[in-house]
Design a protein around this motif. Structure first.
Motif, PDB file in Angstrom:
ATOM      1  N   GLU A 122       0.779  -1.260  -0.075  1.00  0.00           N
ATOM      2  CA  GLU A 122      -0.051  -0.125  -0.104  1.00  0.00           C
ATOM      3  C   GLU A 122       0.998   1.184  -0.045  1.00  0.00           C
ATOM      4  N   MET A 123       1.837   1.341   0.799  1.00  0.00           N
ATOM      5  CA  MET A 123       2.817   2.602   0.818  1.00  0.00           C
ATOM      6  C   MET A 123       3.383   2.784  -0.389  1.00  0.00           C
ATOM      7  N   LEU A 124       4.266   1.439  -0.891  1.00  0.00           N
ATOM      8  CA  LEU A 124       4.681   1.808  -2.186  1.00  0.00           C
ATOM      9  C   LEU A 124       4.009   2.156  -3.398  1.00  0.00           C
ATOM     10  N   VAL A 125       2.834   1.320  -3.499  1.00  0.00           N
ATOM     11  CA  VAL A 125       1.797   1.940  -4.696  1.00  0.00           C
ATOM     12  C   VAL A 125       1.311   3.376  -4.485  1.00  0.00           C
ATOM     13  N   PHE A 126       0.901   3.721  -3.154  1.00  0.00           N
ATOM     14  CA  PHE A 126       0.489   5.062  -2.943  1.00  0.00           C
ATOM     15  C   PHE A 126       1.505   6.275  -3.117  1.00  0.00           C
ATOM     16  N   ALA A 127       2.714   5.807  -2.880  1.00  0.00           N
ATOM     17  CA  ALA A 127       3.949   6.798  -2.996  1.00  0.00           C
ATOM     18  C   ALA A 127       3.982   7.273  -4.197  1.00  0.00           C
ATOM     19  N   LEU A 128       3.609   6.309  -5.437  1.00  0.00           N
ATOM     20  CA  LEU A 128       3.510   6.793  -6.665  1.00  0.00           C
ATOM     21  C   LEU A 128       2.437   7.106  -7.358  1.00  0.00           C
ATOM     22  N   ILE A 129       1.274   6.899  -6.870  1.00  0.00           N
ATOM     23  CA  ILE A 129       0.042   6.977  -7.336  1.00  0.00           C
ATOM     24  C   ILE A 129      -0.779   7.869  -6.425  1.00  0.00           C
ATOM     25  N   ASP A 130      -1.282   9.003  -7.080  1.00  0.00           N
ATOM     26  CA  ASP A 130      -2.297   9.796  -6.039  1.00  0.00           C
ATOM     27  C   ASP A 130      -3.846   9.306  -6.408  1.00  0.00           C
ATOM     28  N   PRO A 131      -4.509   8.832  -5.520  1.00  0.00           N
ATOM     29  CA  PRO A 131      -5.881   8.335  -5.808  1.00  0.00           C
ATOM     30  C   PRO A 131      -6.886   9.571  -6.774  1.00  0.00           C
ATOM     31  N   MET A 182     -17.273   5.783 -13.609  1.00  0.00           N
ATOM     32  CA  MET A 182     -17.619   6.257 -12.304  1.00  0.00           C
ATOM     33  C   MET A 182     -16.692   7.369 -12.190  1.00  0.00           C
ATOM     34  N   PRO A 183     -16.938   8.605 -12.774  1.00  0.00           N
ATOM     35  CA  PRO A 183     -16.236  10.043 -12.883  1.00  0.00           C
ATOM     36  C   PRO A 183     -16.111  10.485 -11.364  1.00  0.00           C
ATOM     37  N   GLY A 184     -14.977  10.446 -10.593  1.00  0.00           N
ATOM     38  CA  GLY A 184     -14.951  11.131  -9.220  1.00  0.00           C
ATOM     39  C   GLY A 184     -16.085  10.530  -8.205  1.00  0.00           C
ATOM     40  N   ALA A 185     -16.431   9.294  -8.448  1.00  0.00           N
ATOM     41  CA  ALA A 185     -17.523   8.910  -7.433  1.00  0.00           C
ATOM     42  C   ALA A 185     -16.894   8.439  -6.154  1.00  0.00           C
ATOM     43  N   TRP A 186     -15.681   8.067  -6.154  1.00  0.00           N
ATOM     44  CA  TRP A 186     -15.101   7.625  -4.903  1.00  0.00           C
ATOM     45  C   TRP A 186     -13.951   8.519  -4.078  1.00  0.00           C
ATOM     46  N   SER A 187     -14.141   8.754  -2.737  1.00  0.00           N
ATOM     47  CA  SER A 187     -13.129   9.592  -2.258  1.00  0.00           C
ATOM     48  C   SER A 187     -11.621   8.818  -2.215  1.00  0.00           C
ATOM     49  N   SER A 188     -10.786   9.542  -1.943  1.00  0.00           N
ATOM     50  CA  SER A 188      -9.117   8.904  -1.766  1.00  0.00           C
ATOM     51  C   SER A 188      -9.417   7.987  -0.781  1.00  0.00           C
ATOM     52  N   GLN A 189      -9.864   8.184   0.471  1.00  0.00           N
ATOM     53  CA  GLN A 189      -9.877   7.534   1.734  1.00  0.00           C
ATOM     54  C   GLN A 189     -10.603   6.123   1.219  1.00  0.00           C
ATOM     55  N   ALA A 190     -11.604   6.084   0.450  1.00  0.00           N
ATOM     56  CA  ALA A 190     -12.114   4.896   0.117  1.00  0.00           C
ATOM     57  C   ALA A 190     -11.533   4.195  -0.953  1.00  0.00           C
ATOM     58  N   ILE A 191     -10.614   4.754  -1.851  1.00  0.00           N
ATOM     59  CA  ILE A 191      -9.761   4.241  -2.783  1.00  0.00           C
ATOM     60  C   ILE A 191      -8.349   3.555  -1.723  1.00  0.00           C
ATOM     61  N   TYR A 192      -8.084   4.247  -1.087  1.00  0.00           N
ATOM     62  CA  TYR A 192      -6.912   3.765   0.101  1.00  0.00           C
ATOM     63  C   TYR A 192      -7.516   2.482   0.474  1.00  0.00           C
ATOM     64  N   SER A 193      -8.799   2.557   1.259  1.00  0.00           N
ATOM     65  CA  SER A 193      -9.381   1.343   2.202  1.00  0.00           C
ATOM     66  C   SER A 193      -9.433   0.159   1.059  1.00  0.00           C
ATOM     67  N   LEU A 194     -10.218   0.395   0.059  1.00  0.00           N
ATOM     68  CA  LEU A 194     -10.333  -0.824  -0.688  1.00  0.00           C
ATOM     69  C   LEU A 194      -9.168  -1.357  -1.471  1.00  0.00           C
TER      70      LEU A 194
END
Length: 81
Positions: free
Chosen positions: A21-30, A38-50
């Motif tokens: 999770e740390m490695l992937v999201f160090a490179l990708i911004d949700p 689904m344009p903009g339907a999920w928050s960043s926190q939801a993407i991190y959790s999923l």
């Protein structure tokens, strides 16, 4: 009766999912992800959790398969101790 030591699988897979999770999201911004259906339907926190639970599920399956193929088992009495 023999059973698989589940915490010996769950804990390492949890740690591996955390690192992934740390490695992937160090490179990708949700916030910059664009979903075609689904344009903009999920928050960043939801993407991190999923993503974390997907990573954990994949690493858990990998660890469980490895333990199963290696024949790792403990007695029920040992598991209670």
């Amino acid at each position: 009766m023999k059973k698989l030591p589940w915490m010996c699988i769950a804990w390492p897979s949890f740690l591996a999912a955390s690192v992934l999770e740390m490695l992937v999201f160090a490179l990708i911004d949700p916030a910059e992800l664009k979903w075609a259906h689904m344009p903009g339907a999920w928050s960043s926190q939801a993407i991190y959790s999923l993503a974390f639970f997907v990573f954990w599920g994949v690493t858990f399956a990998s660890s469980a398969t490895t333990a199963w193929l290696a024949g790792v088992q403990v007695d029920a009495e040992e598991a209670k101790a």
